[in-house]
Design a protein around this motif. Structure first.
Motif, PDB file in Angstrom:
ATOM      1  N   SER A 110      -0.417 -47.787  14.543  1.00 24.72           N
ATOM      2  CA  SER A 110      -0.654 -46.991  15.748  1.00 24.72           C
ATOM      3  C   SER A 110       0.587 -46.204  16.142  1.00 24.72           C
ATOM      4  CB  SER A 110      -1.073 -47.904  16.908  1.00 24.72           C
ATOM      5  OG  SER A 110      -2.261 -48.612  16.588  1.00 24.72           O
ATOM      6  N   LEU A 111       1.760 -46.839  16.055  1.00 27.01           N
ATOM      7  CA  LEU A 111       3.003 -46.153  16.413  1.00 27.01           C
ATOM      8  C   LEU A 111       3.287 -44.995  15.456  1.00 27.01           C
ATOM      9  CD1 LEU A 111       5.262 -49.214  17.323  1.00 27.01           C
ATOM     10  CD2 LEU A 111       4.362 -47.487  18.896  1.00 27.01           C
ATOM     11  N   ILE A 112       3.049 -45.232  14.165  1.00 25.86           N
ATOM     12  CA  ILE A 112       3.260 -44.159  13.186  1.00 25.86           C
ATOM     13  C   ILE A 112       2.309 -42.994  13.462  1.00 25.86           C
ATOM     14  CG2 ILE A 112       3.074 -43.540  10.744  1.00 25.86           C
ATOM     15  CD1 ILE A 112       3.945 -46.400  10.077  1.00 25.86           C
ATOM     16  N   ALA A 113       1.050 -43.314  13.732  1.00 30.55           N
ATOM     17  CA  ALA A 113       0.061 -42.267  14.010  1.00 30.55           C
ATOM     18  C   ALA A 113       0.434 -41.485  15.268  1.00 30.55           C
ATOM     19  CB  ALA A 113      -1.325 -42.889  14.170  1.00 30.55           C
ATOM     20  N   ILE A 114       0.922 -42.173  16.297  1.00 35.14           N
ATOM     21  CA  ILE A 114       1.321 -41.500  17.535  1.00 35.14           C
ATOM     22  C   ILE A 114       2.498 -40.570  17.277  1.00 35.14           C
ATOM     23  CG2 ILE A 114       2.370 -41.882  19.804  1.00 35.14           C
ATOM     24  CD1 ILE A 114       0.670 -44.447  19.989  1.00 35.14           C
ATOM     25  N   HIS A 115       3.466 -41.041  16.503  1.00 33.06           N
ATOM     26  CA  HIS A 115       4.651 -40.223  16.215  1.00 33.06           C
ATOM     27  C   HIS A 115       4.268 -38.949  15.455  1.00 33.06           C
ATOM     28  CE1 HIS A 115       8.475 -39.348  13.859  1.00 33.06           C
ATOM     29  NE2 HIS A 115       8.797 -39.137  15.122  1.00 33.06           N
ATOM     30  N   LEU A 116       3.415 -39.093  14.454  1.00 37.61           N
ATOM     31  CA  LEU A 116       2.997 -37.918  13.691  1.00 37.61           C
ATOM     32  C   LEU A 116       2.169 -36.967  14.552  1.00 37.61           C
ATOM     33  CD1 LEU A 116       2.033 -39.602  10.284  1.00 37.61           C
ATOM     34  CD2 LEU A 116       4.198 -38.557  10.955  1.00 37.61           C
ATOM     35  N   ALA A 117       1.327 -37.541  15.420  1.00 35.55           N
ATOM     36  CA  ALA A 117       0.521 -36.700  16.301  1.00 35.55           C
ATOM     37  C   ALA A 117       1.390 -35.940  17.304  1.00 35.55           C
ATOM     38  CB  ALA A 117      -0.510 -37.558  17.045  1.00 35.55           C
ATOM     39  N   LEU A 118       2.447 -36.574  17.789  1.00 34.49           N
ATOM     40  CA  LEU A 118       3.355 -35.904  18.722  1.00 34.49           C
ATOM     41  C   LEU A 118       4.061 -34.726  18.049  1.00 34.49           C
ATOM     42  CD1 LEU A 118       4.988 -38.954  20.561  1.00 34.49           C
ATOM     43  CD2 LEU A 118       3.350 -37.322  21.503  1.00 34.49           C
ATOM     44  N   ASN A 119       4.472 -34.919  16.788  1.00 31.57           N
ATOM     45  CA  ASN A 119       5.076 -33.815  16.044  1.00 31.57           C
ATOM     46  C   ASN A 119       4.096 -32.665  15.869  1.00 31.57           C
ATOM     47  OD1 ASN A 119       7.937 -34.371  14.780  1.00 31.57           O
ATOM     48  ND2 ASN A 119       6.862 -36.320  14.732  1.00 31.57           N
ATOM     49  N   LEU A 120       2.851 -33.027  15.600  1.00 30.65           N
ATOM     50  CA  LEU A 120       1.821 -32.004  15.402  1.00 30.65           C
ATOM     51  C   LEU A 120       1.533 -31.265  16.705  1.00 30.65           C
ATOM     52  CD1 LEU A 120       0.013 -30.948  13.120  1.00 30.65           C
ATOM     53  CD2 LEU A 120      -1.747 -32.550  13.878  1.00 30.65           C
ATOM     54  N   ALA A 172       3.591 -30.844  19.164  1.00 24.96           N
ATOM     55  CA  ALA A 172       4.750 -30.006  19.492  1.00 24.96           C
ATOM     56  C   ALA A 172       4.961 -28.886  18.480  1.00 24.96           C
ATOM     57  CB  ALA A 172       6.003 -30.876  19.570  1.00 24.96           C
ATOM     58  N   GLU A 173       4.094 -28.844  17.451  1.00 22.99           N
ATOM     59  CA  GLU A 173       4.184 -27.831  16.387  1.00 22.99           C
ATOM     60  C   GLU A 173       5.533 -27.905  15.669  1.00 22.99           C
ATOM     61  OE1 GLU A 173       3.293 -24.027  18.059  1.00 22.99           O
ATOM     62  OE2 GLU A 173       1.187 -24.522  18.442  1.00 22.99           O
ATOM     63  N   ARG A 174       6.020 -29.124  15.482  1.00 25.82           N
ATOM     64  CA  ARG A 174       7.254 -29.356  14.735  1.00 25.82           C
ATOM     65  C   ARG A 174       6.857 -29.725  13.303  1.00 25.82           C
ATOM     66  NH1 ARG A 174      11.654 -27.513  16.936  1.00 25.82           N
ATOM     67  NH2 ARG A 174      12.813 -29.015  15.700  1.00 25.82           N
ATOM     68  N   TYR A 175       6.392 -28.736  12.560  1.00 27.15           N
ATOM     69  CA  TYR A 175       5.822 -29.010  11.249  1.00 27.15           C
ATOM     70  C   TYR A 175       6.880 -29.481  10.252  1.00 27.15           C
ATOM     71  CZ  TYR A 175       2.049 -26.360  13.397  1.00 27.15           C
ATOM     72  OH  TYR A 175       1.085 -25.932  14.262  1.00 27.15           O
ATOM     73  N   SER A 176       8.063 -28.916  10.329  1.00 27.84           N
ATOM     74  CA  SER A 176       9.141 -29.363   9.437  1.00 27.84           C
ATOM     75  C   SER A 176       9.512 -30.803   9.737  1.00 27.84           C
ATOM     76  CB  SER A 176      10.364 -28.451   9.599  1.00 27.84           C
ATOM     77  OG  SER A 176      10.043 -27.106   9.309  1.00 27.84           O
ATOM     78  N   HIS A 177       9.624 -31.108  11.011  1.00 34.77           N
ATOM     79  CA  HIS A 177       9.946 -32.472  11.425  1.00 34.77           C
ATOM     80  C   HIS A 177       8.828 -33.427  11.051  1.00 34.77           C
ATOM     81  CE1 HIS A 177      11.363 -35.640  14.265  1.00 34.77           C
ATOM     82  NE2 HIS A 177      12.542 -35.097  14.015  1.00 34.77           N
ATOM     83  N   LEU A 178       7.601 -32.951  11.116  1.00 31.34           N
ATOM     84  CA  LEU A 178       6.444 -33.767  10.734  1.00 31.34           C
ATOM     85  C   LEU A 178       6.511 -34.150   9.263  1.00 31.34           C
ATOM     86  CD1 LEU A 178       3.593 -34.940  11.248  1.00 31.34           C
ATOM     87  CD2 LEU A 178       2.683 -32.659  10.748  1.00 31.34           C
ATOM     88  N   ALA A 179       6.813 -33.180   8.403  1.00 37.93           N
ATOM     89  CA  ALA A 179       6.883 -33.453   6.964  1.00 37.93           C
ATOM     90  C   ALA A 179       7.983 -34.470   6.653  1.00 37.93           C
ATOM     91  CB  ALA A 179       7.132 -32.163   6.203  1.00 37.93           C
TER      92      ALA A 179
END
Length: 294
Positions: free
Chosen positions: A25-35, A37-44
């Motif tokens: 759940s924490l990993i999914a939340i972190h990736l969703a927050l990056n998405l 915020a449109e931080r695609y580089s940070h997401l990758a």
């Protein structure tokens, strides 16, 4: 249960299923927050670091000693509640960088308590390096002039008439200023984090422990310099759409993936486990000993 009886409990064993569910759940939340915020580089990059830490944790899952105390469980739960509450607001860039290490530290407390933290040192090291850019960027010197100079050299070498003035690259079609945010220092620090992942996950010789970070940092600088050179060529008014794309998060993501892929190729071909000859000799000895017994 009375309050006095609750505090007499020394150990709490949280089922592994719930620990995995909380981690996922924490990993999914972190990736969703990056998405969001449109931080695609940070997401990758987040995906890469999370996969590395999860892979190490999964490999040693059968050897982990679970069991946490009241104090460590409460502290871990408070950290998790804190980052969940923070996640409800618009995520700041620094928060996204520290999210993984705080999450891993909290999960380790819930799973094994203070005494068991050493079991998770590899995962904590990897996710701490993910937060290094947010920690060090305000204190590191500006390398924009160096990036501008090397990018101007690339343009000159490719036949483009480029003039360098400080952090400005002057071309016939316009002027490009290399600001600190585009200097590549952020990518360099993340590439250093990838080098740490390689050193943690793979056995290496002593000299490789020095070379690998140098290669990673150099790749980050070179790829970003190529990006600046490309942007300089696209500064003309007729190329504004292309300039905006390659300057955006989507365009930057491509260069980050190029850096990661090049570093992955280097690791695949040049990182070898120590003492391969000795291991072969040992295997031959075991084979001969088995044939003698037969």
């Amino acid at each position: 249960m009375k309050v006095s009886q609750f505090f007499q409990i020394k150990w709490l064993n949280i089922p592994a299923f719930w620990l995995i569910a909380i981690a996922g759940s924490l990993i999914a939340i972190h990736l969703a927050l990056n998405l969001r915020a449109e931080r695609y580089s940070h997401l990758a990059l987040s995906v890469v670091f999370w996969l590395a830490a999860s892979s190490i944790l999964w490999d040693k899952r059968k050897h982990l000693k679970l069991g946490s105390g009241i104090a460590s469980c409460l502290l871990g739960a408070l950290f998790i509640i804190g980052i969940l509450l923070k996640s409800t607001a618009y995520p700041e860039e620094n928060f996204l960088g520290f999210f993984p290490i705080i999450s891993m530290f909290s999960l380790a407390l819930l799973a094994s308590g203070f005494q068991g933290l050493k079991q998770y040192r590899q995962e904590l090291i990897i996710l701490f390096t993910f937060a290094i850019p947010k920690l060090l960027l305000p204190f590191l010197p500006d390398i924009s002039p160096i990036t501008a100079k090397f990018s101007a050299f690339l343009l000159w070498y490719s036949g483009t008439n480029a003039v360098l003035q400080g952090s400005h690259i002057i071309l016939s079609q316009g002027i490009v200023e290399v600001v600190p945010a585009c200097s590549g220092l952020n990518l360099i620090l993340y590439m250093f984090g990838l080098a740490v992942i390689a050193l943690v996950m793979f056995p290496t010789y002593i000299h490789q422990r020095i070379i690998i970070p140098i290669v990673a940092v150099t790749l980050g600088f070179l790829v970003n310099s190529f990006r600046v050179a490309i942007l300089a060529n696209l500064v003309a008014p007729s190329s504004q759409d292309a300039f905006k794309y390659w300057h955006s998060q989507e365009g930057g993501l491509i260069f980050i993936m190029v850096s990661v892929i090049l570093f992955g190729i280097y690791c695949f071909y040049f990182i070898h486990p120590p003492f391969p000859k000795q291991s072969k000799k040992i295997n031959n000895i075991h084979r001969h000993s088995k044939t003698l017994k037969l």
